[in-house]
Design a protein around this motif. Structure first.
Motif, PDB file in Angstrom:
ATOM      1  N   LEU A  31       0.826  -1.202   0.000  1.00 54.52           N
ATOM      2  CA  LEU A  31       0.000   0.000   0.000  1.00 54.52           C
ATOM      3  C   LEU A  31       0.865   1.258   0.000  1.00 54.52           C
ATOM      4  N   ARG A  32       1.920   1.241   0.793  1.00 56.00           N
ATOM      5  CA  ARG A  32       2.826   2.397   0.868  1.00 56.00           C
ATOM      6  C   ARG A  32       3.468   2.665  -0.501  1.00 56.00           C
ATOM      7  N   ASP A  33       3.920   1.599  -1.164  1.00 51.94           N
ATOM      8  CA  ASP A  33       4.542   1.740  -2.483  1.00 51.94           C
ATOM      9  C   ASP A  33       3.539   2.254  -3.515  1.00 51.94           C
ATOM     10  N   TYR A  34       2.311   1.754  -3.437  1.00 53.23           N
ATOM     11  CA  TYR A  34       1.276   2.178  -4.385  1.00 53.23           C
ATOM     12  C   TYR A  34       0.964   3.665  -4.240  1.00 53.23           C
ATOM     13  N   LEU A  35       0.870   4.131  -3.021  1.00 54.78           N
ATOM     14  CA  LEU A  35       0.606   5.549  -2.803  1.00 54.78           C
ATOM     15  C   LEU A  35       1.745   6.403  -3.364  1.00 54.78           C
ATOM     16  N   ASN A  36       2.964   5.970  -3.133  1.00 53.17           N
ATOM     17  CA  ASN A  36       4.113   6.725  -3.640  1.00 53.17           C
ATOM     18  C   ASN A  36       4.106   6.806  -5.161  1.00 53.17           C
ATOM     19  N   ASP A  37       3.737   5.690  -5.804  1.00 55.35           N
ATOM     20  CA  ASP A  37       3.831   5.610  -7.264  1.00 55.35           C
ATOM     21  C   ASP A  37       2.576   6.098  -7.987  1.00 55.35           C
ATOM     22  N   GLN A  38       1.387   5.780  -7.430  1.00 45.96           N
ATOM     23  CA  GLN A  38       0.139   5.988  -8.161  1.00 45.96           C
ATOM     24  C   GLN A  38      -0.796   7.024  -7.537  1.00 45.96           C
ATOM     25  N   ARG A  39      -0.775   7.149  -6.219  1.00 47.20           N
ATOM     26  CA  ARG A  39      -1.721   8.055  -5.560  1.00 47.20           C
ATOM     27  C   ARG A  39      -1.011   8.942  -4.542  1.00 47.20           C
ATOM     28  N   PRO A  40      -0.103   9.804  -5.013  1.00 47.06           N
ATOM     29  CA  PRO A  40       0.598  10.700  -4.085  1.00 47.06           C
ATOM     30  C   PRO A  40      -0.313  11.746  -3.460  1.00 47.06           C
ATOM     31  N   ASP A  41      -1.584  11.783  -3.908  1.00 51.26           N
ATOM     32  CA  ASP A  41      -2.550  12.702  -3.309  1.00 51.26           C
ATOM     33  C   ASP A  41      -3.060  12.185  -1.961  1.00 51.26           C
ATOM     34  N   TRP A  42      -2.685  10.958  -1.591  1.00 54.84           N
ATOM     35  CA  TRP A  42      -3.057  10.385  -0.298  1.00 54.84           C
ATOM     36  C   TRP A  42      -1.815  10.209   0.562  1.00 54.84           C
ATOM     37  N   GLN A  43      -2.002  10.317   1.864  1.00 54.04           N
ATOM     38  CA  GLN A  43      -0.922  10.066   2.825  1.00 54.04           C
ATOM     39  C   GLN A  43      -1.293   8.888   3.713  1.00 54.04           C
ATOM     40  N   LEU A  44      -0.365   7.943   3.883  1.00 54.04           N
ATOM     41  CA  LEU A  44      -0.635   6.743   4.671  1.00 54.04           C
ATOM     42  C   LEU A  44      -0.266   6.950   6.134  1.00 54.04           C
ATOM     43  N   ILE A  45      -1.183   6.532   7.008  1.00 53.39           N
ATOM     44  CA  ILE A  45      -0.905   6.437   8.443  1.00 53.39           C
ATOM     45  C   ILE A  45      -1.085   4.967   8.812  1.00 53.39           C
ATOM     46  N   ALA A  46      -0.005   4.337   9.279  1.00 57.57           N
ATOM     47  CA  ALA A  46      -0.045   2.906   9.597  1.00 57.57           C
ATOM     48  C   ALA A  46       0.545   2.692  10.987  1.00 57.57           C
ATOM     49  N   PRO A  47      -0.254   2.834  12.027  1.00 57.71           N
ATOM     50  CA  PRO A  47       0.271   2.692  13.391  1.00 57.71           C
ATOM     51  C   PRO A  47       0.510   1.238  13.765  1.00 57.71           C
ATOM     52  N   GLN A  48       1.454   1.018  14.672  1.00 49.29           N
ATOM     53  CA  GLN A  48       1.583  -0.292  15.298  1.00 49.29           C
ATOM     54  C   GLN A  48       0.521  -0.357  16.383  1.00 49.29           C
ATOM     55  N   LEU A  49      -0.447  -1.255  16.200  1.00 50.00           N
ATOM     56  CA  LEU A  49      -1.600  -1.276  17.101  1.00 50.00           C
ATOM     57  C   LEU A  49      -1.274  -1.975  18.410  1.00 50.00           C
ATOM     58  N   SER A  50      -1.903  -1.507  19.473  1.00 41.45           N
ATOM     59  CA  SER A  50      -1.788  -2.171  20.770  1.00 41.45           C
ATOM     60  C   SER A  50      -2.283  -3.605  20.645  1.00 41.45           C
ATOM     61  N   SER A  51      -1.716  -4.492  21.434  1.00 42.72           N
ATOM     62  CA  SER A  51      -1.985  -5.922  21.282  1.00 42.72           C
ATOM     63  C   SER A  51      -3.273  -6.385  21.950  1.00 42.72           C
ATOM     64  N   THR A  52      -3.871  -5.536  22.792  1.00 43.34           N
ATOM     65  CA  THR A  52      -5.109  -5.929  23.471  1.00 43.34           C
ATOM     66  C   THR A  52      -6.250  -5.003  23.039  1.00 43.34           C
ATOM     67  N   PRO A  53      -7.491  -5.507  23.012  1.00 45.11           N
ATOM     68  CA  PRO A  53      -8.604  -4.792  22.367  1.00 45.11           C
ATOM     69  C   PRO A  53      -8.929  -3.409  22.917  1.00 45.11           C
ATOM     70  N   ALA A  54      -9.141  -3.279  24.217  1.00 44.53           N
ATOM     71  CA  ALA A  54      -9.531  -1.980  24.768  1.00 44.53           C
ATOM     72  C   ALA A  54      -8.423  -0.950  24.558  1.00 44.53           C
ATOM     73  N   ALA A  55      -7.176  -1.377  24.721  1.00 37.90           N
ATOM     74  CA  ALA A  55      -6.042  -0.467  24.511  1.00 37.90           C
ATOM     75  C   ALA A  55      -5.957  -0.060  23.044  1.00 37.90           C
ATOM     76  N   CYS A  56      -6.221  -0.999  22.136  1.00 37.18           N
ATOM     77  CA  CYS A  56      -6.202  -0.703  20.708  1.00 37.18           C
ATOM     78  C   CYS A  56      -7.297   0.301  20.345  1.00 37.18           C
ATOM     79  N   TRP A  57      -8.489   0.101  20.871  1.00 39.00           N
ATOM     80  CA  TRP A  57      -9.595   0.999  20.561  1.00 39.00           C
ATOM     81  C   TRP A  57      -9.334   2.396  21.125  1.00 39.00           C
TER      82      TRP A  57
END
Length: 197
Positions: free
Chosen positions: A22-48
């Protein structure tokens, strides 16, 4: 520039194969979008809680969620009314993860944590009872070895859906569907602007 949020699956990473594609595609094809890809917390309530803070701080225009990330993408779409593309989404993760209680180590980050019954109850409490189907494009494989795609097919009935014959849970053909994914986002926001005048 609109922000696209990528949510990885259980015990996965913000640097997983789909995130990198997805990151490569945005760079090459859709530079009008910016990717945010967080490392999510491992447990549900903390993730939410993490995601709730993130959408309060950032203007998120769309979301991609894979597996358990698809579950959280659904919660976000309902909370802040954004479109989401769901890739082999987990529909009832409490049932799935109740079979995986105990200690886990994330192979990407090295983090060790314990999944317990409290975390299963957190997932039950987060479970949505209904959805706005126009917000979703659901990509599934009939050969998913982790999840029964028919659960997602039924839960997201009325949404745009694509069931790929065979395949696997990783949805290794993800890159092929990126043009369709962005067409869905563009159309959703075009319709939104039309509706609001």
């Amino acid at each position: 520039m609109p922000n696209l949020l990528y949510l990885h699956g259980f015990n996965s990473s913000s640097r997983s194969a789909k995130a990198e594609v997805l990151r490569d595609y945005l760079n090459d094809q859709r530079p009008d979008w910016q990717l945010i890809a967080p490392q999510l917390s491992s447990t549900p309530a903390a993730c939410w809680a993490q995601l709730t803070r993130l959408v309060a701080e950032q203007k998120i225009r769309a979301c991609v969620g894979s597996s358990l990330g698809g579950f959280f993408a659904t919660l976000l779409s309902e909370k802040v009314a954004i479109p989401s593309v769901l890739v082999n989404p987990a529909v009832t993760p409490a049932m799935l993860l109740s079979q995986a209680l105990g200690e886990h180590t994330n192979p990407y980050t090295g983090e060790t944590y314990i999944l317990n019954q409290t975390h299963i109850e957190e997932l039950v409490q987060l479970q949505p009872s209904s959805i706005s189907v126009e917000r979703y494009l659901v990509l599934m494989t009939s050969g998913d070895e982790v999840l029964d795609y028919r659960q997602a097919e039924n839960f997201y009935r009325g949404a745009r859906q694509c069931v790929v014959p065979g395949g696997d849970h990783l949805f290794t053909m993800f890159e092929q569907y990126l043009p369709e994914m962005f067409s869905f986002y563009d159309l959703y926001h075009a319709d939104e602007q039309t509706d609001t005048g």
